[in-house]
Design an enzyme around this catalytic site. Structure first.
Site, PDB file in Angstrom:
ATOM      1  N   SER A   2      -4.845  51.757  38.166  1.00 35.82           N
ATOM      2  CA  SER A   2      -4.383  52.058  36.969  1.00 35.82           C
ATOM      3  C   SER A   2      -3.355  53.126  37.090  1.00 35.82           C
ATOM      4  O   SER A   2      -2.946  53.402  38.110  1.00 35.82           O
ATOM      5  CB  SER A   2      -5.296  52.352  35.764  1.00 35.82           C
ATOM      6  OG  SER A   2      -4.555  52.385  34.576  1.00 35.82           O
ATOM      7  N   ASN A   3      -3.040  53.851  36.127  1.00 38.31           N
ATOM      8  CA  ASN A   3      -2.130  55.084  36.120  1.00 38.31           C
ATOM      9  C   ASN A   3      -2.474  56.144  35.118  1.00 38.31           C
ATOM     10  O   ASN A   3      -3.613  56.006  34.380  1.00 38.31           O
ATOM     11  CB  ASN A   3      -0.788  54.432  36.032  1.00 38.31           C
ATOM     12  CG  ASN A   3      -0.308  53.724  34.851  1.00 38.31           C
ATOM     13  OD1 ASN A   3      -0.353  54.630  33.794  1.00 38.31           O
ATOM     14  ND2 ASN A   3      -0.189  52.617  35.013  1.00 38.31           N
ATOM     15  N   GLU A   4      -1.776  57.150  35.065  1.00 36.86           N
ATOM     16  CA  GLU A   4      -1.962  58.247  34.287  1.00 36.86           C
ATOM     17  C   GLU A   4      -1.223  58.287  32.744  1.00 36.86           C
ATOM     18  O   GLU A   4      -1.445  59.236  32.122  1.00 36.86           O
ATOM     19  CB  GLU A   4      -1.462  59.633  34.808  1.00 36.86           C
ATOM     20  CG  GLU A   4      -1.984  60.002  36.285  1.00 36.86           C
ATOM     21  CD  GLU A   4      -1.223  61.191  36.818  1.00 36.86           C
ATOM     22  OE1 GLU A   4      -0.230  61.884  35.955  1.00 36.86           O
ATOM     23  OE2 GLU A   4      -1.884  61.690  37.985  1.00 36.86           O
ATOM     24  N   SER A   5      -0.947  57.105  32.320  1.00 33.90           N
ATOM     25  CA  SER A   5      -0.466  57.181  30.988  1.00 33.90           C
ATOM     26  C   SER A   5      -1.483  57.495  29.960  1.00 33.90           C
ATOM     27  O   SER A   5      -2.468  56.940  29.899  1.00 33.90           O
ATOM     28  CB  SER A   5       0.246  55.745  30.578  1.00 33.90           C
ATOM     29  OG  SER A   5       0.554  55.625  29.443  1.00 33.90           O
ATOM     30  N   ALA A  44       3.003  51.708  30.518  1.00 29.44           N
ATOM     31  CA  ALA A  44       3.213  52.090  31.728  1.00 29.44           C
ATOM     32  C   ALA A  44       2.286  50.972  32.456  1.00 29.44           C
ATOM     33  O   ALA A  44       1.013  50.863  32.884  1.00 29.44           O
ATOM     34  CB  ALA A  44       2.283  53.281  32.286  1.00 29.44           C
TER      35      ALA A  44
END
Ligand code: C5P
Length: 217
Positions: A25-28, A91
């Protein structure tokens, strides 16, 4: 007020599960999507909000929660025709594991390899299939921001792109460029609510312009 418009807003991160407990995943934070939904509500329009998992979801929207990019794509397609204006502040993970492992992967050798498959580009699909709709994307880059944003604007057939740097993730403040095929507007270090208001006003202006051209042709 003129006609009530429907906005389809995609927001937050996607999670791409590798096995039942691990994911990519990512930091959004989904803060920009939240600010956009609030700005639309303030103007009295409707929002269909398709969101990855975040800490805070907007009120007064038709909320559709998703986990993965494929799920977000399915929900975006299902709601596409209802929307006048489509904005993706999501994101979306570019790749997902090629194979979901049904059971938790056990620790074994010193390294393992993960096969990845490209996810569909959701906003590109919306841009390529639009019919008198306004389609807006975001571009987050760590270098060559304006150059890349310009390419994405064209490749994804967008009406507007919001370009911002990496420092935007998770913050309440950000600096952006609003770019269409003719001009670039720079907004420096402003609250995301302020920026969201500007983006929404701009999308409505473009939408009314499309309607005006359509009426006079
Ligand atoms: O190509 P890139 O990921 O940098 O483009 C960013 C824009 O495209 C954002 O608006 C993002 O929400 C959208 N996007 C998408 N589907 C993807 C990847 C990005 O809708 N698979």
């Amino acid at each position: 007020m003129s006609k009530k418009l429907t906005f389809l807003i995609l927001s937050g991160p996607t999670k791409e599960y590798i096995d039942p407990v691990k994911y990519i995943s990512n930091e959004s934070s989904g803060k920009m999507g939240l600010a956009l939904a609030r700005a639309v509500f303030k103007k009295g329009h409707n929002v269909i909000f398709v969101s990855g998992q975040v800490l805070k979801y907007p009120k007064n929207v038709n909320l559709i929660k998703v986990v993965s990019a494929l799920e977000m794509f399915t929900k975006a397609k299902a709601n596409l025709k209802k929307a006048d204006i489509i904005i993706s502040a999501a994101a979306v993970a570019d790749y997902r594991p090629a194979k979901f492992q049904k059971y938790k992967i056990k620790k074994a050798g010193s390294s393992i390899y993960l096969g990845l498959k490209k996810n569909p580009d959701i906003i590109k699909y919306c841009g390529k299939n639009k019919f008198n709709q306004v389609v807006v994307g975001f571009a987050l880059e760590t270098y060559d921001l304006l150059k890349s944003a310009k390419i994405k604007l064209k490749n994804k057939n967008l009406d507007l792109i919001v370009a911002n740097g990496r420092e935007s993730f998770g913050s309440d403040f950000t600096s952006v460029y609003l770019m269409n095929s003719e001009e670039i507007l720079q907004i420096d270090n402003k609250n995301k609510n302020f920026i969201a208001g500007k983006i929404i006003n701009e999308t409505i202006r473009i939408f009314e312009n499309i309607k005006h051209v359509q009426k006079n042709s």
